[in-house]
Design a protein around this motif. Structure first.
Motif, PDB file in Angstrom:
ATOM      1  N   VAL A  35       0.871  -1.168   0.000  1.00 35.45           N
ATOM      2  CA  VAL A  35       0.000   0.000   0.000  1.00 35.45           C
ATOM      3  C   VAL A  35       0.910   1.220   0.000  1.00 35.45           C
ATOM      4  O   VAL A  35       1.725   1.380   0.914  1.00 35.45           O
ATOM      5  N   LEU A  36       0.780   2.072  -1.003  1.00 36.50           N
ATOM      6  CA  LEU A  36       1.716   3.193  -1.104  1.00 36.50           C
ATOM      7  C   LEU A  36       1.041   4.420  -1.691  1.00 36.50           C
ATOM      8  O   LEU A  36       0.093   4.312  -2.472  1.00 36.50           O
ATOM      9  N   ALA A  37       1.552   5.572  -1.276  1.00 33.97           N
ATOM     10  CA  ALA A  37       1.055   6.848  -1.785  1.00 33.97           C
ATOM     11  C   ALA A  37       1.529   7.061  -3.212  1.00 33.97           C
ATOM     12  O   ALA A  37       2.673   6.756  -3.558  1.00 33.97           O
ATOM     13  N   HIS A  38       0.663   7.606  -4.034  1.00 31.71           N
ATOM     14  CA  HIS A  38       1.068   8.039  -5.366  1.00 31.71           C
ATOM     15  C   HIS A  38       1.873   9.329  -5.270  1.00 31.71           C
ATOM     16  O   HIS A  38       2.882   9.485  -5.942  1.00 31.71           O
ATOM     17  N   GLY A  39       1.410  10.245  -4.405  1.00 34.49           N
ATOM     18  CA  GLY A  39       2.117  11.503  -4.205  1.00 34.49           C
ATOM     19  C   GLY A  39       2.167  11.867  -2.736  1.00 34.49           C
ATOM     20  O   GLY A  39       1.239  11.571  -1.977  1.00 34.49           O
ATOM     21  N   SER A  40       3.253  12.519  -2.328  1.00 36.10           N
ATOM     22  CA  SER A  40       3.438  12.906  -0.928  1.00 36.10           C
ATOM     23  C   SER A  40       2.686  14.191  -0.603  1.00 36.10           C
ATOM     24  O   SER A  40       2.811  15.185  -1.326  1.00 36.10           O
ATOM     25  N   ASN A  41       1.946  14.176   0.499  1.00 34.41           N
ATOM     26  CA  ASN A  41       1.214  15.369   0.925  1.00 34.41           C
ATOM     27  C   ASN A  41       2.107  16.376   1.638  1.00 34.41           C
ATOM     28  O   ASN A  41       1.659  17.478   1.963  1.00 34.41           O
ATOM     29  N   VAL A  42       3.366  16.028   1.859  1.00 31.98           N
ATOM     30  CA  VAL A  42       4.321  16.942   2.493  1.00 31.98           C
ATOM     31  C   VAL A  42       5.330  17.478   1.485  1.00 31.98           C
ATOM     32  O   VAL A  42       5.577  18.678   1.415  1.00 31.98           O
ATOM     33  N   LEU A  43       5.897  16.581   0.691  1.00 31.68           N
ATOM     34  CA  LEU A  43       6.971  16.958  -0.228  1.00 31.68           C
ATOM     35  C   LEU A  43       6.482  17.255  -1.632  1.00 31.68           C
ATOM     36  O   LEU A  43       7.203  17.869  -2.422  1.00 31.68           O
ATOM     37  N   GLY A  44       5.288  16.796  -1.980  1.00 34.02           N
ATOM     38  CA  GLY A  44       4.777  17.035  -3.320  1.00 34.02           C
ATOM     39  C   GLY A  44       5.407  16.164  -4.390  1.00 34.02           C
ATOM     40  O   GLY A  44       5.175  16.379  -5.584  1.00 34.02           O
ATOM     41  N   THR A  45       6.211  15.183  -3.988  1.00 35.88           N
ATOM     42  CA  THR A  45       6.823  14.282  -4.957  1.00 35.88           C
ATOM     43  C   THR A  45       5.827  13.210  -5.385  1.00 35.88           C
ATOM     44  O   THR A  45       4.914  12.848  -4.644  1.00 35.88           O
ATOM     45  N   VAL A  46       6.009  12.693  -6.601  1.00 40.41           N
ATOM     46  CA  VAL A  46       5.154  11.649  -7.152  1.00 40.41           C
ATOM     47  C   VAL A  46       6.014  10.424  -7.437  1.00 40.41           C
ATOM     48  O   VAL A  46       7.075  10.529  -8.059  1.00 40.41           O
ATOM     49  N   LEU A  47       5.545   9.270  -6.990  1.00 43.34           N
ATOM     50  CA  LEU A  47       6.311   8.043  -7.160  1.00 43.34           C
ATOM     51  C   LEU A  47       6.091   7.445  -8.553  1.00 43.34           C
ATOM     52  O   LEU A  47       5.051   7.655  -9.187  1.00 43.34           O
ATOM     53  N   ASP A  48       7.072   6.662  -8.975  1.00 44.49           N
ATOM     54  CA  ASP A  48       7.005   5.979 -10.273  1.00 44.49           C
ATOM     55  C   ASP A  48       6.176   4.709 -10.089  1.00 44.49           C
ATOM     56  O   ASP A  48       6.722   3.603  -9.952  1.00 44.49           O
ATOM     57  N   ILE A  49       4.863   4.884 -10.081  1.00 44.34           N
ATOM     58  CA  ILE A  49       3.967   3.757  -9.832  1.00 44.34           C
ATOM     59  C   ILE A  49       4.055   2.727 -10.948  1.00 44.34           C
ATOM     60  O   ILE A  49       3.898   1.517 -10.705  1.00 44.34           O
ATOM     61  N   LYS A  50       4.326   3.159 -12.155  1.00 42.56           N
ATOM     62  CA  LYS A  50       4.403   2.205 -13.271  1.00 42.56           C
ATOM     63  C   LYS A  50       5.531   1.210 -13.055  1.00 42.56           C
ATOM     64  O   LYS A  50       5.355  -0.008 -13.206  1.00 42.56           O
ATOM     65  N   ALA A  51       6.717   1.708 -12.680  1.00 42.29           N
ATOM     66  CA  ALA A  51       7.863   0.820 -12.461  1.00 42.29           C
ATOM     67  C   ALA A  51       7.689  -0.010 -11.193  1.00 42.29           C
ATOM     68  O   ALA A  51       7.967  -1.223 -11.186  1.00 42.29           O
ATOM     69  N   ILE A  52       7.229   0.633 -10.125  1.00 40.68           N
ATOM     70  CA  ILE A  52       7.056  -0.100  -8.860  1.00 40.68           C
ATOM     71  C   ILE A  52       5.969  -1.150  -9.004  1.00 40.68           C
ATOM     72  O   ILE A  52       6.110  -2.298  -8.558  1.00 40.68           O
ATOM     73  N   GLY A  53       4.858  -0.779  -9.632  1.00 36.73           N
ATOM     74  CA  GLY A  53       3.764  -1.722  -9.800  1.00 36.73           C
ATOM     75  C   GLY A  53       4.150  -2.913 -10.655  1.00 36.73           C
ATOM     76  O   GLY A  53       3.766  -4.056 -10.369  1.00 36.73           O
ATOM     77  N   ALA A  54       4.907  -2.677 -11.729  1.00 33.41           N
ATOM     78  CA  ALA A  54       5.352  -3.782 -12.584  1.00 33.41           C
ATOM     79  C   ALA A  54       6.232  -4.749 -11.813  1.00 33.41           C
ATOM     80  O   ALA A  54       6.097  -5.979 -11.940  1.00 33.41           O
ATOM     81  N   LEU A  55       7.140  -4.205 -11.007  1.00 32.90           N
ATOM     82  CA  LEU A  55       8.001  -5.044 -10.175  1.00 32.90           C
ATOM     83  C   LEU A  55       7.174  -5.893  -9.214  1.00 32.90           C
ATOM     84  O   LEU A  55       7.398  -7.113  -9.077  1.00 32.90           O
ATOM     85  N   LEU A  56       6.211  -5.276  -8.558  1.00 29.93           N
ATOM     86  CA  LEU A  56       5.397  -5.988  -7.583  1.00 29.93           C
ATOM     87  C   LEU A  56       4.531  -7.053  -8.247  1.00 29.93           C
ATOM     88  O   LEU A  56       4.373  -8.166  -7.726  1.00 29.93           O
ATOM     89  N   HIS A  57       3.956  -6.734  -9.381  1.00 33.30           N
ATOM     90  CA  HIS A  57       3.124  -7.713 -10.083  1.00 33.30           C
ATOM     91  C   HIS A  57       3.942  -8.916 -10.547  1.00 33.30           C
ATOM     92  O   HIS A  57       3.445 -10.048 -10.557  1.00 33.30           O
TER      93      HIS A  57
END
Length: 395
Positions: A154-176
């Motif tokens: 379970v992970l945030a797409h974007g940080s509510n403090v830093l405003g950064t956005v994670l590479d969900i495409k790469a992370i999700g592919a790895l996890l799948h």
């Protein structure tokens, strides 16, 4: 004129949109009022035929915004926190047995608390993946945290403090590739940046109505790709198949029990339609320009610490050396009419990493934030910082 009336008439610059957006588009206000002015029309809950089917209007609008269907796979809840609780506990109910779960140090307490409660209860083992100095979580860091028994992240797409956005495409592919179920908290990204759920390797995507989607409080939900992977953990009346004493397994009734928030869903549908009319790309480009301007202005003062220099979301977190963050927020609000948010922002692990757990002042913009408001707010913060610097330097 009294001091109280002067405060009441002083215009405000509202920069707390990451908590709740304001103002709302006029169409949202009108849709909410219209929904209250007419009888409720709900399939299975009335014999009337007049009125709007607000839940379906909202589902169809979300399916267009996120480029994924069917519309019945958009489930409505109270908010993002409610959605995350239902998905996490529902996944565990559908997959009994030992479960190792991953999350990240960027995540909000809407993720952290449900998972840490389950760890405290002995129902899961949990690992928290750290973020790097740029505020990102790398696929390599996620891979390092994986175990043979890891079944959920379970992970945030974007940080509510830093405003950064994670590479969900790469992370999700790895996890799948490892057979891990992926739940993404999109509370901060939905409506702010393009999200194509048809292309992203995620199993469930959580949204809330009152932030970037321009709806009102008390609405949220999630998109689920395969409903069979999650069991219903909240059951009750649906207005359908009423002869059965067990929860229907058809969508969306499988996960929606009780009367929905019709005015809230009217607002949500109107908010999403507003975003579609403006264009998410236009919203993101405008936000990037305004955020970059504010950061550039704040960096001119040596005693202002900006915690992310190039956020992908319209969020700027900063601290002023020599001043408590709550004091900064108080002065900005009372003396300048600039509304911010101060403290830990329900993300304590972020602050442990960036400021020793002290907290920060957060500015968060919306489509309606004007250039003049950005200039005024930046000038006000710089003035407060210069005053703090003189105070620290005083004998």
């Amino acid at each position: 004129m009294t001091a109280k009336s002067m405060r009441e008439e002083k215009p405000i610059i509202y920069l707390n949109n990451a908590a709740t957006t304001w103002p709302k588009p006029p169409a949202v206000v009108a849709a909410t009022a219209a929904s209250l002015a007419r009888p409720v029309f709900g399939s299975g809950r009335t014999a009337g035929t007049e009125g709007e089917d607000y839940p379906m209007l909202a589902r169809e609008a979300l399916a267009r915004l996120f480029h994924a269907g069917p519309a019945e796979h958009y489930i409505f809840t109270l908010n993002a926190t409610d959605s995350l609780n239902l998905l996490i506990r529902g996944f565990l109910a559908a997959h009994p047995g030992p479960c190792h779960v991953l999350t990240t140090a960027l995540d909000h307490n809407a993720v952290q608390r449900p998972l840490h409660e389950l760890e405290r209860e002995g129902r899961i083992s949990l690992a928290v993946v750290p973020f790097d100095e740029d505020g990102h979580v790398s696929p390599a860091a996620v891979e390092e945290a994986l175990r043979p028994e890891t079944r959920l992240m379970v992970l945030a797409h974007g940080s509510n403090v830093l405003g950064t956005v994670l590479d969900i495409k790469a992370i999700g592919a790895l996890l799948h590739d490892r057979g891990v179920y992926v739940v993404v908290d999109g509370a901060q990204t939905a409506g702010h940046i393009p999200v194509d759920l048809g292309a992203l390797p995620v199993d469930a995507y959580v949204f809330t109505g009152h932030k970037g989607l321009f709806g009102i409080a008390g609405t949220g939900g999630f998109y689920i790709r395969d409903p069979d992977e999650v069991a219903p953990v909240r059951v009750g009346g649906t207005g359908t198949d009423s002869s059965s004493l067990v929860q229907p397994r058809e969508m969306p009734e499988k996960f929606e029990a009780g009367t929905p928030n019709y005015p809230g869903l009217a607002a949500l549908a109107a908010g999403v339609e507003f975003i579609l009319s403006v264009g998410v790309d236009a919203i993101a480009e405008k936000a990037e320009r305004k955020t970059a301007y504010i950061i550039g202005e704040l960096e001119k003062e040596p005693n202002i610490v900006v915690h992310t220099r190039r956020p992908a979301l319209p969020i700027v977190s900063f601290s002023i050396t020599g001043m408590d963050d709550d004091d900064v927020g108080f002065v900005l609000a009372r003396a300048y009419g600039v509304v911010t948010r101060t403290g830990l922002h329900c993300a304590p692990l972020v602050h442990r990493a960036i400021d020793g757990g002290k907290g920060s002042v957060r500015l968060s913009l919306s489509w309606f934030t004007t250039d003049e408001e950005c200039r005024t707010a930046a000038a006000a913060i710089r003035e407060v910082a210069r005053h703090a610097c003189r105070q620290v330097g005083s004998p």
